[in-house]
Design a protein around this motif. Structure first.
Motif, PDB file in Angstrom:
ATOM      1  N   ARG A  77      15.666 -34.196  -9.262  1.00  0.00           N
ATOM      2  CA  ARG A  77      16.179 -33.059  -9.005  1.00  0.00           C
ATOM      3  C   ARG A  77      15.475 -32.766  -8.021  1.00  0.00           C
ATOM      4  O   ARG A  77      15.348 -31.753  -6.863  1.00  0.00           O
ATOM      5  CB  ARG A  77      16.177 -32.012  -9.851  1.00  0.00           C
ATOM      6  CG  ARG A  77      17.772 -32.615 -10.875  1.00  0.00           C
ATOM      7  CD  ARG A  77      18.206 -31.129 -12.115  1.00  0.00           C
ATOM      8  NE  ARG A  77      19.422 -31.497 -12.994  1.00  0.00           N
ATOM      9  CZ  ARG A  77      19.365 -31.461 -14.223  1.00  0.00           C
ATOM     10  NH1 ARG A  77      18.356 -30.462 -14.367  1.00  0.00           N
ATOM     11  NH2 ARG A  77      20.899 -31.367 -14.237  1.00  0.00           N
ATOM     12  N   ARG A  78      13.916 -32.845  -8.445  1.00  0.00           N
ATOM     13  CA  ARG A  78      12.813 -31.941  -7.652  1.00  0.00           C
ATOM     14  C   ARG A  78      12.919 -32.613  -6.164  1.00  0.00           C
ATOM     15  O   ARG A  78      13.005 -32.565  -4.893  1.00  0.00           O
ATOM     16  CB  ARG A  78      11.609 -31.993  -8.540  1.00  0.00           C
ATOM     17  CG  ARG A  78      11.010 -31.914  -7.600  1.00  0.00           C
ATOM     18  CD  ARG A  78       9.191 -31.515  -8.099  1.00  0.00           C
ATOM     19  NE  ARG A  78       9.171 -30.455  -9.465  1.00  0.00           N
ATOM     20  CZ  ARG A  78       9.109 -29.489  -8.764  1.00  0.00           C
ATOM     21  NH1 ARG A  78       8.086 -29.394  -7.333  1.00  0.00           N
ATOM     22  NH2 ARG A  78       8.470 -28.356 -10.029  1.00  0.00           N
ATOM     23  N   VAL A 102      15.344 -34.281  -4.476  1.00  0.00           N
ATOM     24  CA  VAL A 102      16.339 -34.443  -4.395  1.00  0.00           C
ATOM     25  C   VAL A 102      17.792 -35.562  -4.207  1.00  0.00           C
ATOM     26  O   VAL A 102      17.564 -36.501  -3.243  1.00  0.00           O
ATOM     27  CB  VAL A 102      16.850 -33.542  -2.918  1.00  0.00           C
ATOM     28  CG1 VAL A 102      17.717 -33.376  -2.495  1.00  0.00           C
ATOM     29  CG2 VAL A 102      15.930 -32.246  -3.273  1.00  0.00           C
TER      30      VAL A 102
END
Length: 343
Positions: free
Chosen positions: A205-206, A208
């Protein structure tokens, strides 16, 4: 190296002149971001990273950016290393005749828990004999070369990486990854194996990106190119096929057009193209469908008609077989215009 650093897992990446920069910094950033996520949740960092080269100092990458090697690879204490990564790039071939480096890799394989490659770095592991009898992949443009030059390797051209901590569908000790950014997929898989899905998902998630990308690398490659070694009689047929996708392309029809009996045609085709006529026809149709899905706002049903699949479900099954994604997923990822309609 301090006692604290030794307690962390040391991830080492080799670098050399003309190395692909992303092959090095992509995976290392994943481990750095894993540390960031651990600290954010009140835990201790888990990894330390290091770059080694022929000697300590600057290393010029293929894009012109310079990396800095902490140590020469000869100076590295392999007993402290958890994971050693060999990246790809324009400079891989110079290691094929480097007996000292290949010997060092064979020593590393016996010492480090995990030895992996990114992109064409697999060619170096293969030259050292470390992939013999193992599953492996590499950049899609190098897969045929790997298959030809190293026949004892079990090539998996559509896999993003061959790492599997369980050893059931890959190798937990010596493994490879496909083209460039697949090194990031590999690093995420290692983080997940070390610290669980939750941390790996937080890192993804960090950054993307997908934790596990759907499909393999075939969806990114222009893999359908007529073989230049095909016979003259087949070459004419190969040129005719892409513009006649809605025609009857059965074995009997193709054999007649090539001026052969079906049995002779099937043998000649498989020999020269490395696959059956039916599989090649399906790949031509899939390639044509890919182009339409990328370039036009067109329904999947219409794509199926134009490419000779006749029904969207037939198109979907062919996409799954060849690209491991659905036409809708492919269009959403690669369409240059608005997403295509499902029907």
């Amino acid at each position: 190296m301090s006692k604290t650093e030794i307690q962390q897992k040391l991830i080492v990446c080799h670098a050399y002149d003309r190395v692909m920069s992303l092959d090095v910094v992509g995976p290392l950033q994943v481990f750095g971001s894993a540390n960031d996520e651990l600290v954010r949740t009140g835990r201790s960092i888990a990894y330390s990273v290091m770059v080694v080269a022929d000697q300590a100092g600057p290393v010029k990458t293929s894009c012109g950016v310079q990396l800095y090697a902490d140590h020469g690879w000869q100076e590295l204490d392999l007993s402290l290393v958890d994971t050693l990564l060999i990246p790809g790039g324009d400079g891989v071939a110079r290691f094929f005749d480097n007996a000292e480096f290949l010997k060092w890799l064979r020593t590393a394989e016996k010492t480090v828990p995990r030895l992996g490659s990114v992109c064409s770095g697999a060619m170096i592991l293969a030259e050292a004999g470390l992939l013999d009898g193992r599953m492996a992949t590499t950049h899609w443009s190098r897969c045929d070369q790997m298959t030809r030059d190293y026949p004892s390797i079990h090539m998996m051209g559509d896999r993003l990486h061959s790492y599997d901590p369980t050893g059931l569908d890959g190798d937990p000790h010596v493994f490879t990854s496909a083209g460039v950014t697949a090194g990031i997929d590999l690093a995420l898989a290692i983080v997940e194996a070390d610290h669980g899905r939750a941390l790996a998902l937080s890192v993804a998630r960090r950054l993307v990106m997908f934790l596990k990308r759907p499909g393999g690398q075939a969806q990114f490659s222009a893999y359908l190119t007529p073989d230049g070694t095909a016979t003259t009689r087949l070459a004419g047929l190969l040129e005719w096929l892409p513009v006649n996708l809605t025609a009857d392309l059965s074995l009997d029809v193709l054999a007649e057009r090539a001026g052969m009996t079906p049995r002779t045609f099937s043998r000649a085709f498989s020999r020269d193209l490395g696959m059956s006529p039916a599989r090649y026809v399906e790949r031509v149709r899939v390639e044509a469908a890919r182009a339409l899905l990328q370039d036009e706002a067109i329904s999947i049903s219409r794509v199926a008609d134009l490419c000779g699949f006749k029904h969207p479900e037939t198109l979907r099954r062919a996409f799954q077989r060849h690209l491991s994604v659905s036409p809708q997923e492919y269009a959403e990822r690669f369409a240059r215009m608005s997403p295509v309609a499902a029907i």
